[in-house]
Design a protein around this motif. Structure first.
Motif: not given
Length: 401
Positions: A19-26, A241-242, A285-287
């Motif tokens: 899961i990419p950790n790219q988040k916009y934070r205030r 996956r999400l 999930m793959c399995f």
């Protein structure tokens, strides 16, 4: 490698994050260091376009860091949801950079991202019914149903400008700002669920598929033509996956169908890319996906995927022991000994067939294609050798220890 939560994954040489950790934070109200100020100024310089271009960096700084939407939320606290949304429409959406088609430099403009941060602050803590109203308000205000209908009914890439508008609006306004996975899953479900499954797969690719940073063009045929890098595929895998882990409106069969449709759009993906997508989706999930094929008797398809999972493990630096363990787990869900034997034989036949196909391709290809074909055959032969080495280690473990 850092393991995924509650998930066994194949070991690899380089760090891999699903899961990419790219988040916009205030930002907090008081900047504590020059580093934060420099980062904000760089953000302004890099992304500031459209109407934001005429705002001095100090004012832009203050709008994002000191006001951030919280003031707007408090000013409208006593208003019902409908009135709050009217205020958004009458005031915020006057800015062209907050509207679909309003900015002439969409890919570089920070308008959607700013609107997304303001919206997130405004609706934080609202219940699902109110959030449904927000989604309907945004969709109707931007005429999104008609625009999305135009996109899904057109040839991929035929409406590039509209595709980019839809992708950036949904990503920057609704999807990319939330810290909790369940919130992202809620909004992504709202976007996808009104459409048939084949269109859901197309829209998922539109939102998370590989895209050129320079011109904003979505690479619709990337997965069907060349082996994709992990970076270009993990966004799609993370989104699937999400939905599987956080959205109650999606059944396991829904996810399996979505994966099948995704790997067949716009044409059939290269098998290597389909296998890489499964690995990026995570071990469980793959399995589950592969076991579903085993239970339904699709053993030849399953054997082919196992071979290309081995190839991806070899090329991407995963431990081949993971693939062998996966085969062992799958054999346990196959009903009869005869079917298990047929499955194992099918794996060997696929290894032989794929290798022979590569040899023939090398013999009849032009000089410009030799390097790519040779590289693929080299990796496939190594994958087969590593796979059988792990099988023998497990078979003769008693006499080797």
């Amino acid at each position: 490698m850092k393991p995924m939560e509650g998930d066994e994954v194949p070991l690899r040489i380089n760090t891999f994050t699903l899961i990419p950790n790219q988040k916009y934070r205030r930002s907090c109200r008081h900047l504590q260091s020059k580093k934060d100020g420099d980062r904000l100024e760089n953000f302004h310089i890099q992304y500031n376009c459209g109407y934001f271009q005429i705002i001095p960096v100090e004012i832009f700084h203050k709008v994002l860091c000191y006001l951030s939407g919280l003031l707007f939320k408090r000013c409208t606290l006593l208003l019902p949801t409908k009135e709050r949304l009217k205020f958004v429409q009458n005031q915020l959406l006057k800015n062209p950079c907050f509207r679909m088609g309003g900015c002439t430099m969409l890919a570089q403009c920070s308008g959607f991202a700013c609107f997304g941060m303001l919206l997130q602050t405004l609706i934080a803590g609202w219940d699902e019914l109110e959030c449904h109203r927000v989604f309907n308000f945004l969709s109707e205000g931007a005429n999104l149903p008609r625009k999305m209908q135009s996109v899904v009914c057109s040839r991929p890439g035929a409406t590039r400008k509209l595709e980019l508008q839809i992708r950036l609006f949904y990503r920057r306004v609704l999807l990319d700002h939330w810290e909790h996975q369940c919130d992202i899953a809620f909004w992504l479900t709202r976007i996808l669920k009104p459409w048939p499954m084949v269109n859901q797969a197309r829209l998922l690719y539109l939102l998370y598929g590989p895209m050129s940073i320079s011109d904003g063009q979505i690479h619709w045929h990337h997965m069907t033509q060349i082996p994709a890098s992990e970076d270009s595929i993990k966004g799609l895998a993370a989104a699937v996956r999400l939905l599987h882990e956080n959205a109650k409106e999606w059944t396991a069969d829904d996810i399996f169908t979505l994966l099948e449709e995704l790997a067949g759009f716009p044409q059939e993906w290269l098998l290597e890319n389909s296998a890489r997508l499964l690995i990026c989706c995570g071990n469980n999930m793959c399995f589950t996906f592969l076991a579903n094929k085993a239970v339904n008797g699709r053993l030849n398809e399953l054997a082919t995927l196992i071979v290309f999972l081995s190839l991806v493990c070899e090329k991407d630096g995963y431990c081949m022991d993971w693939t062998v363990k996966m085969v062992h787990r799958i054999c346990k869900v196959i009903a009869s000994n005869e079917s298990r034997w047929n499955f194992l034989q099918a794996i060997e036949k696929v290894f032989a067939r794929v290798t022979m196909d590569m040899i023939e391709s090398l013999m009849f290809s032009g000089m410009e294609e030799d390097e790519g074909v040779t590289y693929n055959m080299y990796n496939m032969v190594n994958a087969q050798a590593e796979f059988h080495k792990e099988v023998m280690l497990r078979a003769f473990s008693n006499i080797l220890t």
